[in-house]
Design a protein around this motif. Structure first.
Motif, PDB file in Angstrom:
ATOM      1  N   GLU A 181      10.894 -19.234  18.608  1.00  0.00           N
ATOM      2  CA  GLU A 181      11.460 -20.627  18.349  1.00  0.00           C
ATOM      3  C   GLU A 181      12.440 -20.719  17.048  1.00  0.00           C
ATOM      4  OE1 GLU A 181       9.794 -24.282  19.534  1.00  0.00           O
ATOM      5  OE2 GLU A 181       8.930 -23.293  21.280  1.00  0.00           O
ATOM      6  N   ALA A 182      11.743 -19.878  15.953  1.00  0.00           N
ATOM      7  CA  ALA A 182      12.336 -19.816  14.713  1.00  0.00           C
ATOM      8  C   ALA A 182      13.731 -19.202  14.901  1.00  0.00           C
ATOM      9  CB  ALA A 182      11.476 -19.358  13.634  1.00  0.00           C
ATOM     10  N   ALA A 183      13.753 -18.086  15.973  1.00  0.00           N
ATOM     11  CA  ALA A 183      14.826 -17.166  15.956  1.00  0.00           C
ATOM     12  C   ALA A 183      16.069 -17.884  16.707  1.00  0.00           C
ATOM     13  CB  ALA A 183      14.731 -16.080  16.574  1.00  0.00           C
ATOM     14  N   SER A 184      15.665 -19.287  17.496  1.00  0.00           N
ATOM     15  CA  SER A 184      16.301 -20.224  18.194  1.00  0.00           C
ATOM     16  C   SER A 184      17.357 -19.274  19.081  1.00  0.00           C
ATOM     17  CB  SER A 184      17.454 -20.861  17.179  1.00  0.00           C
ATOM     18  OG  SER A 184      18.436 -20.013  16.892  1.00  0.00           O
ATOM     19  N   GLY A 185      17.011 -18.204  19.347  1.00  0.00           N
ATOM     20  CA  GLY A 185      17.732 -17.646  20.622  1.00  0.00           C
ATOM     21  C   GLY A 185      16.706 -16.810  21.515  1.00  0.00           C
ATOM     22  N   PRO A 187      -4.623 -16.948  20.746  1.00  0.00           N
ATOM     23  CA  PRO A 187      -4.369 -16.483  19.357  1.00  0.00           C
ATOM     24  C   PRO A 187      -3.124 -15.438  19.082  1.00  0.00           C
ATOM     25  CG  PRO A 187      -6.696 -16.603  19.548  1.00  0.00           C
ATOM     26  CD  PRO A 187      -6.030 -16.779  20.911  1.00  0.00           C
ATOM     27  N   ALA A 188      -3.176 -14.521  19.730  1.00  0.00           N
ATOM     28  CA  ALA A 188      -2.253 -13.570  19.411  1.00  0.00           C
ATOM     29  C   ALA A 188      -0.803 -14.062  20.098  1.00  0.00           C
ATOM     30  CB  ALA A 188      -2.582 -12.315  20.713  1.00  0.00           C
ATOM     31  N   LEU A 189      -0.697 -14.859  20.846  1.00  0.00           N
ATOM     32  CA  LEU A 189       0.498 -15.617  21.392  1.00  0.00           C
ATOM     33  C   LEU A 189       1.302 -16.371  20.320  1.00  0.00           C
ATOM     34  CD1 LEU A 189       0.030 -16.224  24.976  1.00  0.00           C
ATOM     35  CD2 LEU A 189       1.326 -14.298  24.430  1.00  0.00           C
ATOM     36  N   LEU A 190       0.490 -17.112  19.565  1.00  0.00           N
ATOM     37  CA  LEU A 190       1.080 -18.025  18.642  1.00  0.00           C
ATOM     38  C   LEU A 190       1.966 -17.551  17.592  1.00  0.00           C
ATOM     39  CD1 LEU A 190      -1.928 -20.140  18.186  1.00  0.00           C
ATOM     40  CD2 LEU A 190      -0.475 -20.502  19.540  1.00  0.00           C
ATOM     41  N   PRO A 191       1.898 -16.291  16.780  1.00  0.00           N
ATOM     42  CA  PRO A 191       2.976 -16.083  16.066  1.00  0.00           C
ATOM     43  C   PRO A 191       4.146 -15.634  16.661  1.00  0.00           C
ATOM     44  CG  PRO A 191       0.746 -15.057  15.452  1.00  0.00           C
ATOM     45  CD  PRO A 191       0.614 -15.700  16.716  1.00  0.00           C
ATOM     46  N   TRP A 192       4.064 -15.126  18.030  1.00  0.00           N
ATOM     47  CA  TRP A 192       5.353 -14.829  18.607  1.00  0.00           C
ATOM     48  C   TRP A 192       5.929 -16.118  18.903  1.00  0.00           C
ATOM     49  CZ3 TRP A 192       5.333 -15.456  24.397  1.00  0.00           C
ATOM     50  CH2 TRP A 192       6.522 -15.064  24.825  1.00  0.00           C
ATOM     51  N   GLY A 223       8.618 -32.238  21.823  1.00  0.00           N
ATOM     52  CA  GLY A 223       8.913 -30.920  22.344  1.00  0.00           C
ATOM     53  C   GLY A 223       8.905 -30.038  21.320  1.00  0.00           C
ATOM     54  N   ALA A 224       8.688 -30.276  19.972  1.00  0.00           N
ATOM     55  CA  ALA A 224       8.883 -29.923  18.846  1.00  0.00           C
ATOM     56  C   ALA A 224       7.779 -28.662  18.680  1.00  0.00           C
ATOM     57  CB  ALA A 224       9.371 -30.281  17.712  1.00  0.00           C
ATOM     58  N   LEU A 225       7.771 -27.617  18.037  1.00  0.00           N
ATOM     59  CA  LEU A 225       6.409 -26.812  17.881  1.00  0.00           C
ATOM     60  C   LEU A 225       5.713 -27.583  16.528  1.00  0.00           C
ATOM     61  CD1 LEU A 225       5.231 -24.398  19.321  1.00  0.00           C
ATOM     62  CD2 LEU A 225       6.478 -22.852  17.536  1.00  0.00           C
ATOM     63  N   PRO A 226       4.656 -27.580  16.607  1.00  0.00           N
ATOM     64  CA  PRO A 226       3.871 -28.485  15.485  1.00  0.00           C
ATOM     65  C   PRO A 226       3.453 -27.444  14.401  1.00  0.00           C
ATOM     66  CG  PRO A 226       2.264 -28.195  17.175  1.00  0.00           C
ATOM     67  CD  PRO A 226       3.567 -27.666  17.666  1.00  0.00           C
ATOM     68  N   PHE A 227       3.898 -26.126  14.332  1.00  0.00           N
ATOM     69  CA  PHE A 227       3.332 -25.309  13.278  1.00  0.00           C
ATOM     70  C   PHE A 227       4.729 -24.259  13.214  1.00  0.00           C
ATOM     71  CE2 PHE A 227       1.392 -23.964  17.355  1.00  0.00           C
ATOM     72  CZ  PHE A 227       2.074 -22.823  17.650  1.00  0.00           C
ATOM     73  N   ASN A 228       4.736 -23.650  11.721  1.00  0.00           N
ATOM     74  CA  ASN A 228       5.611 -22.598  11.449  1.00  0.00           C
ATOM     75  C   ASN A 228       5.013 -21.297  11.594  1.00  0.00           C
ATOM     76  OD1 ASN A 228       4.164 -22.395   9.190  1.00  0.00           O
ATOM     77  ND2 ASN A 228       5.547 -23.760   7.965  1.00  0.00           N
ATOM     78  N   GLU A 229       5.692 -20.382  11.121  1.00  0.00           N
ATOM     79  CA  GLU A 229       5.292 -18.893  11.600  1.00  0.00           C
ATOM     80  C   GLU A 229       4.047 -18.715  10.474  1.00  0.00           C
ATOM     81  OE1 GLU A 229       8.325 -15.713  12.142  1.00  0.00           O
ATOM     82  OE2 GLU A 229       9.725 -17.360  11.352  1.00  0.00           O
TER      83      GLU A 229
END
Length: 418
Positions: A291-295, A281-286, A186-192
């Protein structure tokens, strides 16, 4: 004392030279290395093209042919610049730089002459680089010798220094680094930062691999090589790739892994909206920022790939998926979640198409199930809902089209359930 940079010493200096040899060496050392490497390539290439069975010799050394062709514009510019400087500063003819330039120029003319001889008159060009690339096509179009095996033909058609192959390998390095390591379920396999790398690598791999498959179709008219490699593209590489075909298979495998993994994680986070391949590709950074914002506060900006309404549709789908899997806890968190859902519905209000219809159905099911905490609405259909469940919310949402109104109904149903 040879032809290389080490030979440019003070023994060539005379009063007529405007630049001291030590300074000359420091300023021209990189160019001297280029010319020395070019001299060696020219010697080998002239021997290949001058041979009786020259096509066989070229088949075995396509990479050398492409190296000379690719670096030729830089070599021509370097020779011209050094010749101008030599004239302006009156370099002596017996100086090592002058000898090296003279020999490289002589060899270039010799290679140019033999290359012209190997091409039909209509295809000859004044540019040596263009003629060498055309010679590669002539040899490949001539086809393999009788009895040549498929893998040997693949090596001929896919030299390691193809620009498209280098681009595919650069993208594959990103895919392998991100998706080879283990991740929590369930975790995202990459960071920003990695999401931005993937954003650039995906279209690069798509175009590079497309060009490589098209190259195979063009030169291998029988189709055997492409079929042979296509059947092996989904197999896990067992060792580090070395030859051109191995590099293609390695890049194709990790590109396939990346597409499958990204499709799965986007389906989990954006269902029931299905992004197009060009939108991924354009959706991945968002997604990573969200998920990094956690909210979920990260906003998806419209751009060249999708407009404002489409961006709002993705935001609405992401918020609804999060709300269906796990309801927010606390008054402030819940209020913020519904506010984001409402804002996204307002952005996507005028959107149409099958994705909007699926999203409306998901909101209706959320209302029918009254925001049930443990059962995601996307797993149900209206036919599985009980009649009583559709009557209790106070309004019949089955015919409701307006996205903000459906969000309001979903909020009301979730609040009543709470």
């Amino acid at each position: 004392m040879g032809r290389g940079p080490a030979g440019w010493r003070a023994r060539f200096y005379s009063g007529a030279v405007a630049t001291h040899p030590d300074n000359l060496r420091a300023r021209l050392e990189d160019r001297a290395d280029l010319l020395e490497a070019t001299r060696l390539r020219y010697v080998a290439l002239r021997g290949m093209l001058d041979a009786f069975f020259w096509k066989d010799r070229v088949r075995a050394h396509f990479e050398l042919l492409r190296e000379v062709a690719q670096v030729q514009p830089e070599v021509d510019a370097t020779l011209a610049a050094l010749q101008r400087r030599a004239t302006a500063e009156s370099w002596p003819r017996d100086a090592a730089p002058m000898k090296l330039m003279a020999e490289v120029t002589r060899l270039r003319d010799a290679v140019h002459q033999v290359a012209r001889k190997r091409l039909p008159e209509a295809e000859r060009s004044s540019s040596l680089g263009e003629m060498l690339l055309r010679l590669e096509e002539v040899v490949l179009e001539a086809g393999p010798l009788l009895g040549r095996r498929t893998w040997a033909r693949a090596i001929e058609l896919l030299p390691r220094n193809l620009p498209e192959l280098r681009a595919a390998c650069a993208a594959a390095e990103v895919f392998e680094r991100v998706f080879k390591r283990p991740t929590q379920p369930g975790a995202l396999p990459f960071n920003e930062a990695e999401a931005d790398e993937l954003r650039r690598a995906l279209p690069l791999a798509e175009s590079a691999l497309g060009a490589l498959w098209a190259r195979l179709e063009h030169f291998d008219t029988s189709g055997r090589v492409k079929d042979f490699l296509s059947r092996r593209a989904s197999r896990t590489p067992l060792h580090a790739p070395r030859s051109g075909p191995e590099l293609v298979l390695h890049a194709a495998f990790w590109h396939g892994v990346a597409r499958a993994r990204l499709r799965a994680l986007l389906e989990e986070r954006l269902a029931p909206v299905l992004p197009l391949e060009t939108e991924v590709p354009a959706l991945l950074p968002w997604i990573a920022a969200r998920e990094a914002a956690s909210g979920g506060e990260a906003k998806l900006s419209a751009g060249e790939v999708f407009d404002e309404g489409r961006a709002g549709l993705f935001e609405l789908a992401a918020e609804l998926a999060s709300l269906s899997h796990e309801r927010p806890t606390g008054a402030w968190s819940e209020e913020a979640a519904w506010t984001r859902l409402w804002s996204a519905a307002q952005r996507a209000r005028d959107e149409g198409g099958t994705d909007v219809e699926r999203l409306r159905d998901a909101l209706r099911l959320f209302v029918i199930l009254r925001g049930t905490e443990q059962t995601p609405a996307r797993l149900f259909s209206p036919s599985r809902a009980s009649p009583r469940a559709s009557e209790e919310p106070g309004r019949d949402v089955r015919d409701m089209k307006d996205l903000p109104a459906l969000v309001q109904a979903a909020r009301h149903a979730a609040t009543r359930q709470g």
